[in-house]
Write a protein that holds these residues in place. Structure first.
Motif, mmCIF file in Angstrom:
data_model
loop_
_atom_site.group_PDB
_atom_site.id
_atom_site.type_symbol
_atom_site.label_atom_id
_atom_site.label_comp_id
_atom_site.label_asym_id
_atom_site.label_seq_id
_atom_site.Cartn_x
_atom_site.Cartn_y
_atom_site.Cartn_z
ATOM 1 N N PHE A 168 0.863 -1.182 0.000
ATOM 2 C CA PHE A 168 0.000 0.000 0.000
ATOM 3 C C PHE A 168 0.899 1.231 0.000
ATOM 4 C CE2 PHE A 168 -2.672 -3.407 1.281
ATOM 5 C CZ PHE A 168 -3.955 -3.069 0.848
ATOM 6 N N ILE A 169 0.968 1.895 -1.129
ATOM 7 C CA ILE A 169 1.966 2.942 -1.357
ATOM 8 C C ILE A 169 1.342 4.305 -1.070
ATOM 9 C CG2 ILE A 169 3.478 4.007 -3.058
ATOM 10 C CD1 ILE A 169 3.636 1.283 -4.444
ATOM 11 N N GLY A 170 1.805 4.908 0.019
ATOM 12 C CA GLY A 170 1.357 6.244 0.372
ATOM 13 C C GLY A 170 2.337 7.289 -0.127
ATOM 14 N N ASN A 171 2.235 8.501 0.423
ATOM 15 C CA ASN A 171 3.150 9.574 0.020
ATOM 16 C C ASN A 171 4.450 9.464 0.814
ATOM 17 O OD1 ASN A 171 1.481 10.902 -1.882
ATOM 18 N ND2 ASN A 171 0.257 11.721 -0.202
ATOM 19 N N TYR A 172 5.219 8.447 0.472
ATOM 20 C CA TYR A 172 6.478 8.191 1.158
ATOM 21 C C TYR A 172 7.644 8.752 0.348
ATOM 22 C CZ TYR A 172 3.714 4.629 3.650
ATOM 23 O OH TYR A 172 2.761 3.967 4.385
ATOM 24 N N LYS A 173 8.590 9.358 1.034
ATOM 25 C CA LYS A 173 9.761 9.899 0.343
ATOM 26 C C LYS A 173 10.630 8.793 -0.245
ATOM 27 C CE LYS A 173 9.995 14.014 3.276
ATOM 28 N NZ LYS A 173 10.785 14.767 4.277
ATOM 29 N N ASN A 174 10.566 7.622 0.371
ATOM 30 C CA ASN A 174 11.438 6.524 -0.051
ATOM 31 C C ASN A 174 10.783 5.578 -1.048
ATOM 32 O OD1 ASN A 174 13.732 7.204 1.286
ATOM 33 N ND2 ASN A 174 13.443 5.827 2.998
ATOM 34 N N ASN A 175 9.703 5.972 -1.680
ATOM 35 C CA ASN A 175 9.029 5.088 -2.637
ATOM 36 C C ASN A 175 9.950 4.649 -3.776
ATOM 37 O OD1 ASN A 175 6.505 4.860 -1.442
ATOM 38 N ND2 ASN A 175 5.705 6.692 -2.419
ATOM 39 N N TYR A 176 10.965 5.447 -4.066
ATOM 40 C CA TYR A 176 11.893 5.102 -5.144
ATOM 41 C C TYR A 176 12.612 3.784 -4.873
ATOM 42 C CZ TYR A 176 15.725 6.622 -2.114
ATOM 43 O OH TYR A 176 16.622 6.732 -1.092
ATOM 44 N N MET A 177 12.667 3.352 -3.603
ATOM 45 C CA MET A 177 13.357 2.105 -3.268
ATOM 46 C C MET A 177 12.601 0.864 -3.729
ATOM 47 S SD MET A 177 14.900 2.616 0.538
ATOM 48 C CE MET A 177 16.166 3.842 0.905
ATOM 49 N N ILE A 178 11.295 1.000 -3.948
ATOM 50 C CA ILE A 178 10.480 -0.181 -4.230
ATOM 51 C C ILE A 178 10.930 -0.891 -5.507
ATOM 52 C CG2 ILE A 178 8.135 -0.969 -4.785
ATOM 53 C CD1 ILE A 178 7.125 1.250 -2.876
ATOM 54 N N PRO A 179 11.006 -0.215 -6.663
ATOM 55 C CA PRO A 179 11.457 -0.947 -7.862
ATOM 56 C C PRO A 179 12.879 -1.467 -7.744
ATOM 57 C CG PRO A 179 11.330 1.422 -8.302
ATOM 58 C CD PRO A 179 10.677 1.187 -6.971
ATOM 59 N N ILE A 180 13.722 -0.773 -6.994
ATOM 60 C CA ILE A 180 15.104 -1.219 -6.796
ATOM 61 C C ILE A 180 15.129 -2.518 -6.009
ATOM 62 C CG2 ILE A 180 17.279 -0.625 -5.650
ATOM 63 C CD1 ILE A 180 16.599 2.339 -6.287
ATOM 64 N N ALA A 181 14.325 -2.583 -4.939
ATOM 65 C CA ALA A 181 14.302 -3.779 -4.100
ATOM 66 C C ALA A 181 13.694 -4.973 -4.829
ATOM 67 C CB ALA A 181 13.518 -3.494 -2.817
ATOM 68 N N LEU A 182 12.640 -4.741 -5.605
ATOM 69 C CA LEU A 182 11.937 -5.848 -6.261
ATOM 70 C C LEU A 182 12.801 -6.564 -7.282
ATOM 71 C CD1 LEU A 182 8.401 -4.280 -6.801
ATOM 72 C CD2 LEU A 182 8.972 -6.171 -5.276
ATOM 73 N N THR A 183 13.658 -5.823 -7.955
ATOM 74 C CA THR A 183 14.470 -6.432 -9.019
ATOM 75 C C THR A 183 15.916 -6.645 -8.612
ATOM 76 O OG1 THR A 183 14.938 -4.232 -9.948
ATOM 77 C CG2 THR A 183 13.026 -5.425 -10.826
ATOM 78 N N GLY A 184 16.299 -6.203 -7.410
ATOM 79 C CA GLY A 184 17.687 -6.359 -6.986
ATOM 80 C C GLY A 184 18.638 -5.500 -7.795
ATOM 81 N N ASP A 185 18.117 -4.412 -8.382
ATOM 82 C CA ASP A 185 18.943 -3.555 -9.230
ATOM 83 C C ASP A 185 19.787 -2.623 -8.365
ATOM 84 O OD1 ASP A 185 19.903 -2.022 -11.422
ATOM 85 O OD2 ASP A 185 18.342 -0.535 -11.012
ATOM 86 N N ASN A 186 21.087 -2.755 -8.472
ATOM 87 C CA ASN A 186 21.998 -1.922 -7.701
ATOM 88 C C ASN A 186 22.738 -0.915 -8.571
ATOM 89 O OD1 ASN A 186 21.589 -3.197 -5.131
ATOM 90 N ND2 ASN A 186 22.724 -4.952 -5.924
ATOM 91 N N SER A 187 22.215 -0.660 -9.759
ATOM 92 C CA SER A 187 22.939 0.193 -10.703
ATOM 93 C C SER A 187 22.877 1.664 -10.338
ATOM 94 C CB SER A 187 22.366 0.011 -12.109
ATOM 95 O OG SER A 187 21.050 0.543 -12.185
ATOM 96 N N TYR A 188 21.947 2.081 -9.463
ATOM 97 C CA TYR A 188 21.723 3.476 -9.107
ATOM 98 C C TYR A 188 21.310 4.297 -10.326
ATOM 99 C CZ TYR A 188 23.472 2.567 -4.439
ATOM 100 O OH TYR A 188 23.628 2.073 -3.170
ATOM 101 N N SER A 189 20.643 3.640 -11.250
ATOM 102 C CA SER A 189 20.163 4.300 -12.461
ATOM 103 C C SER A 189 18.673 4.582 -12.322
ATOM 104 C CB SER A 189 20.409 3.400 -13.681
ATOM 105 O OG SER A 189 19.640 3.828 -14.780
ATOM 106 N N LYS A 190 18.304 5.865 -12.447
ATOM 107 C CA LYS A 190 16.880 6.216 -12.395
ATOM 108 C C LYS A 190 16.134 5.618 -13.581
ATOM 109 C CE LYS A 190 16.837 10.499 -9.731
ATOM 110 N NZ LYS A 190 16.328 11.880 -9.681
#
Length: 998
Positions: free
Chosen positions: A591-613
């Motif tokens: 349940f995605i609210g107005n969180y500042k850290n929402n950007y972490m979600i796609p990174i965590a789901l795919t294990g992407d550590n590239s730091y590429s937006k």
């Protein structure tokens, strides 16, 4: 044969250029009649779908559904897992008013009652049960505005049939206009069977469930790994799985090499405990010590070791707060107990010749260190799923950098070692405007917002209100779970919230209990027992199930809190990924609210550590699959993640410093760029260009490393870092690698090396390479200039002798074989490794990203544009003799853009772009318009979605050509435009297409 047939005349009869009838006619003639005599137009031709080689039927199905005005499926077999995957999409279609029908069967009683129950929850899907005997159809019909598409073949509506590399399927996709004969036949057959079919209803399902249960004995199976034996002390016949077999070989190799320590990094649920038992069986120690920080881990591990090792049960014992089996051959000890001096010194330092440490990322604690310093075993084995640490302790150093084996979450999912997850990112409950701010303050309080105690209490009241709880439960009911009984795990933000939610869930008919760090071990075990046995449906917790506690039955995970850490997110996600009888997947609702850290979600789901937006946006846009795991977001959730991404600086030095320290701890030295690439960490191009004047040496100085190069070396490193490290053209890198090996390289040898690497070779490209490496490509002024890259040639070309030689200044710098040599050779190696994502035999790779400057160089333009190519297209100059053009399209321009440059280019479909020329090219006889229409120039199309400040790259969509007679004058916002249609030679990949047009 085709040369004797006038296909052009036949196609002209079907309609004008660009008409749907003509496009479809050309595609069908190409597909069914003559592939050489007719050029297909678009993606309307027949296509074989196999699930192999990026030809996933599931992707095609999603694409067709996204465009459909209605749809009908006739499928014999349907699984709950596939219904779960489709639910988010069905909801999106419902919002657009799109309805569908599903005709299925009870053939062989394959379809389970629970699956039918889930189908009843989908309001915009009408389901009927075929009455025809032996119903075995596998067809999918999609109606679009002016045409229909059918996918028909061997694929049932199951995850194994529709998703990549599970089953090898043959399904044929065909299209026709709405009055096409083949789709008419299929539709009529469907309608006839639909009329005779029985509607799916609660009453019908009750009868089917009784018949199904009568024919299927329901046995409650035990855990996948072990079948209990009737004989106490007898080892089970359990074979190592794929991960365990590979890891056992590597651990044994370490011991044979004389190493006394080894580290295994293995995702939760892949069988670390059994791996340890298998290795103990192989090593045959006289005594073994197993260390962990929780008694529950020790008890389960002790049982697992007994299953594998067998023997006298008295050989296995615990050393904890409540047990003192000091003399057991295989001792399972609590770190908290054993680390105390009075307990530790009850043992001799050499009592154990094998010590295994579970969850070894905790080993930096003083208690662990005291134990490890005291004992002197022949071998230490450490096991963890998360070796990364937020403190300065180096787990890799502790194990002398001997990483025996590593398998992360995404790889384990690809290998089907875990239960797949079905992730749905949902919009959190929308409060009234006057409450949103205080709720958001509470949600983000760990990131600077500090609500008062009264405000926090009010926020908890809102978050646990009847309205929000009902909303949450509506979603959990719709998306469901796998298996006969719900076993849910909910993560929230505070103890007060957990306790209030547990009461509210229970009052709503969903028994739940809260657990937090304040609860002792006995209570935790009791609550887990109640969940496992179906006495409660949910445990609602605050970060105490991140690791160490196994509840394999968990089949629904619910996130109701901010994502503070991608590592913690994966740990919590992992609580549901263990395989369990009757569990095909775990449903994950975020349940995605107005969180500042929402950007972490796609990174965590795919294990992407590239730091590429761009990579993070891709996850949200494309919604990729990971093995059989799926990812979906609703539209508001997507926007919240986009907003979070737009505000965060992923490649800021603070983030990069953490990533850098992780890799440094991993390798035990100053890491090279290639280390980051080999370990799936930060994209080396980011590290090498984040600190001006943009090279890795400058980044290392920012990290406090004692590195030093001369001014010239610094400039040369900037060139290779900015221009070549991205690997988008191998040619320069291959030549530089050859020149590291020998002082002179003959052109014939260079060309041979290019061909051996699979690279395209032509004189224009060779000349472009010479200009780049001699610095003639760069301007005298403006940045980057020749001076900024050292001012003198890196490589000289002798046109008489046909050979290449390194420039004198570069050669002298490299001769010293110092730090500069390491950085230079590493940049070449890293660039060539990175180049593996691009096709070597093509100038550009369809679907990959390029900047304007990349494209200018790769079309062999004689001069760099210095980043000033801001117009929509550029044709190669006449002096080059080349006939190429690069076209850049920003699909959704900024709202405040000047109307003079607001070209509203748009896709008509996935293979035709309605395109506008520049203001200066408004006449049909203008030079550029003639080039567009003439057909002599190869037009290359690059598209980006929004043109955000940090979105500097464009996706290459391939070559395209002008559609005859499509040019016309139009008026946009009072500005006259010249418009034309461009036909892509390769239709836009369906997922990418929808990210552009949505």
């Amino acid at each position: 044969m085709h040369q004797d047939v006038n296909y052009d005349h036949l196609l002209d009869e079907l309609g004008t250029q660009g008409s749907l009838a003509k496009e479809m006619g050309a595609s069908l003639l190409h597909g069914y009649v003559d592939q050489d005599g007719v050029q297909p137009i678009g993606d309307f031709g027949p296509k074989l779908l196999t699930n192999q080689f990026d030809n996933q039927i599931w992707d095609q199905l999603r694409s067709e559904l996204n465009d459909a005005t209605e749809y009908a499926f006739a499928v014999a077999f349907v699984t709950d897992a596939m219904v779960s995957n489709l639910k988010p999409l069905f909801r999106t279609l419902a919002a657009r008013g799109v309805k569908g029908r599903l005709l299925t069967s009870t053939y062989l009683q394959f379809n389970q009652p629970d699956m039918f129950e889930e189908l009843l929850k989908i309001d915009n899907l009408e389901v009927r049960i075929a009455t025809v005997k032996g119903f075995h159809q596998k067809g999918y019909l999609f109606k679009h505005r002016d045409y229909q598409t059918v996918i028909i073949g061997s694929a049932n509506l199951t995850a194994s049939a529709l998703m990549k590399n599970q089953n090898y399927e043959w399904s044929l996709k065909v299209s026709s206009l709405n009055n096409g004969e083949i789709t008419r036949q299929i539709e009529e057959n469907f309608e006839a069977e639909w009329r005779d079919a029985k509607p799916l209803s609660e009453d019908w399902l009750d009868g089917y469930r009784k018949a199904y249960q009568a024919d299927h004995q329901v046995n409650r199976a035990v855990h996948d790994y072990v079948t209990p034996s009737d004989e106490p002390g007898k080892a089970q016949q359990v074979k190592p799985n794929q991960m365990q077999t590979a890891a056992l070989n590597e651990i044994e190799a370490l011991r044979l090499a004389g190493k006394d320590r080894g580290l295994v990094v293995s995702a939760t649920g892949t069988g670390k405990t059994y791996l340890g038992a298998f290795d103990v069986r192989a090593a045959k120690p006289k005594r073994m010590l197993f260390l962990a920080h929780r008694e529950q881990i020790l008890q389960k591990s002790c049982q697992s070791f007994q299953n594998i090792l067998g023997g006298d049960p008295a050989n296995f014992g615990l050393y904890t707060g409540g047990a003192r089996d000091k003399n057991a051959k295989y001792l399972f000890a609590s770190v908290q107990t054993l680390s105390r001096e009075e307990h530790l010194h009850r043992f001799s330092p050499d009592d154990f010749d094998y010590i295994l440490i579970d969850e070894v990322h905790h080993a930096g604690a003083e208690s662990y260190q005291r134990i490890m310093d005291y004992f002197t075993p022949k071998f230490f084995l450490g096991m963890t799923a998360t070796p990364e640490r937020s403190d300065d302790f180096n787990i890799f150093n502790l194990f002398h950098y001997n990483v025996a084996y590593e398998i992360r979450l995404q790889q384990a999912l690809e290998l089907n070692m875990l239960a797949p997850f079905h992730y749905v990112g949902l919009t959190d409950y929308a409060f009234a405007d006057q409450y949103e701010e205080e709720v958001d303050q509470y949600r983000n309080r760990k990131q600077g917002s500090k609500p008062s105690r009264k405000q926090e209490q009010r926020a908890v009241e809102l978050l646990t209100s009847k309205e929000r709880v009902n909303y949450i439960l509506e979603q959990t009911d719709y998306y469901g779970y796998s298996g006969p009984v719900l076993h849910g795990l909910v993560f929230c933000s505070s103890v007060a919230e957990a306790e209030a939610l547990a009461r509210a869930f229970t009052a709503a008919g969903h028994p739940a209990k809260a657990l937090s760090g304040a609860d002792n071990g006995d209570r935790r075990r009791q609550v887990v027992h109640e969940l496992e046995n179906g006495l409660i449906e949910y445990i609602i917790t605050v970060d105490i199930f991140n690791e160490g506690i196994d509840i394999p039955c968990v089949n629904q995970v619910v996130f109701l809190r901010n994502t503070q850490s991608a590592i913690v997110y994966v740990q919590q996600l992992g609580r549901g990924l263990r395989k369990y009888p009757g569990k095909e997947y775990v449903e994950v609702l975020d349940f995605i609210g107005n969180y500042k850290n929402n950007y972490m979600i796609p990174i965590a789901l795919t294990g992407d550590n590239s730091y590429s937006k761009d990579q993070a946006r891709d996850t949200v846009d494309i919604e990729p699959t990971v093995g059989l795991s799926t990812i979906a977001f609703d539209e508001v959730a997507k926007e919240r993640i986009y907003e979070s991404l737009s505000k965060v600086k992923l490649d800021g030095l603070a983030n990069l410093r953490d990533a850098y320290q992780n890799i440094k701890r991993r390798v035990g030295r100053i890491p090279m760029l290639s280390d980051f690439l080999k370990m799936d960490s930060v994209d080396p191009q980011i590290l090498a260009t984040v600190v001006k004047p943009r090279n890795y040496n400058r980044f290392l100085l920012k990290m406090g490393e004692p590195v030093e190069v001369t001014d010239y070396e610094d400039q040369a490193l900037s060139l290779i870092s900015v221009e070549l490290l991205n690997g988008k053209r191998r040619h320069e890198l291959i030549l530089l690698r050859l020149l590291l090996q020998r002082s002179v390289v003959k052109e014939a040898d260079y060309v041979r090396a290019l061909k051996e690497a699979g690279c395209y070779v032509n004189e224009a490209t060779l000349n472009s390479v010479r200009r780049v490496l001699s610095l003639q490509y760069y301007a005298e002024r403006a940045y980057p200039s020749r001076a900024s890259y050292g001012g003198v040639a890196l490589v000289n070309y002798d046109s008489d002798q046909k050979n290449y030689q390194m420039g004198e200044q570069l050669a002298q710098a490299l001769t010293k074989r110092g730090w500069f040599y390491q950085l230079w050779s590493d940049a070449i190696e890293t660039g060539l490794l990175r180049a593996e994502r691009y096709q070597a035999n093509e100038q550009f790779t369809i679907g990959e990203r390029y900047t304007r400057r990349d494209a200018v160089r790769l079309i062999n333009n004689p001069y760099d544009m210095n980043g000033q190519l801001v117009s929509g297209y550029r044709f190669t100059s006449e002096e080059t003799g080349l006939k190429e053009a690069i076209i850049f399209v920003t699909y959704k321009k900024a709202k405040n853009i000047r109307k003079e440059i607001n070209y509203n280019n748009r896709f008509i479909n996935d293979h035709v772009l309605h395109y506008y020329t520049k203001n200066s090219d408004i006449k049909l006889d203008s030079a550029n318009v003639v080039k567009f229409m003439g057909g002599e120039y190869k037009l290359r199309l690059f598209v980006q979605k929004s043109g955000a400040i940090d979105e500097t790259e464009f996706y290459y969509l391939g070559t395209c050509r002008y559609l005859n007679n499509s040019v016309q004058k139009e008026n946009q916002d009072g500005v006259p435009r010249l418009a034309m249609d461009l036909l892509l030679d390769h239709p836009v990949e369906h997922n990418r297409y929808h990210t552009f047009i949505d």
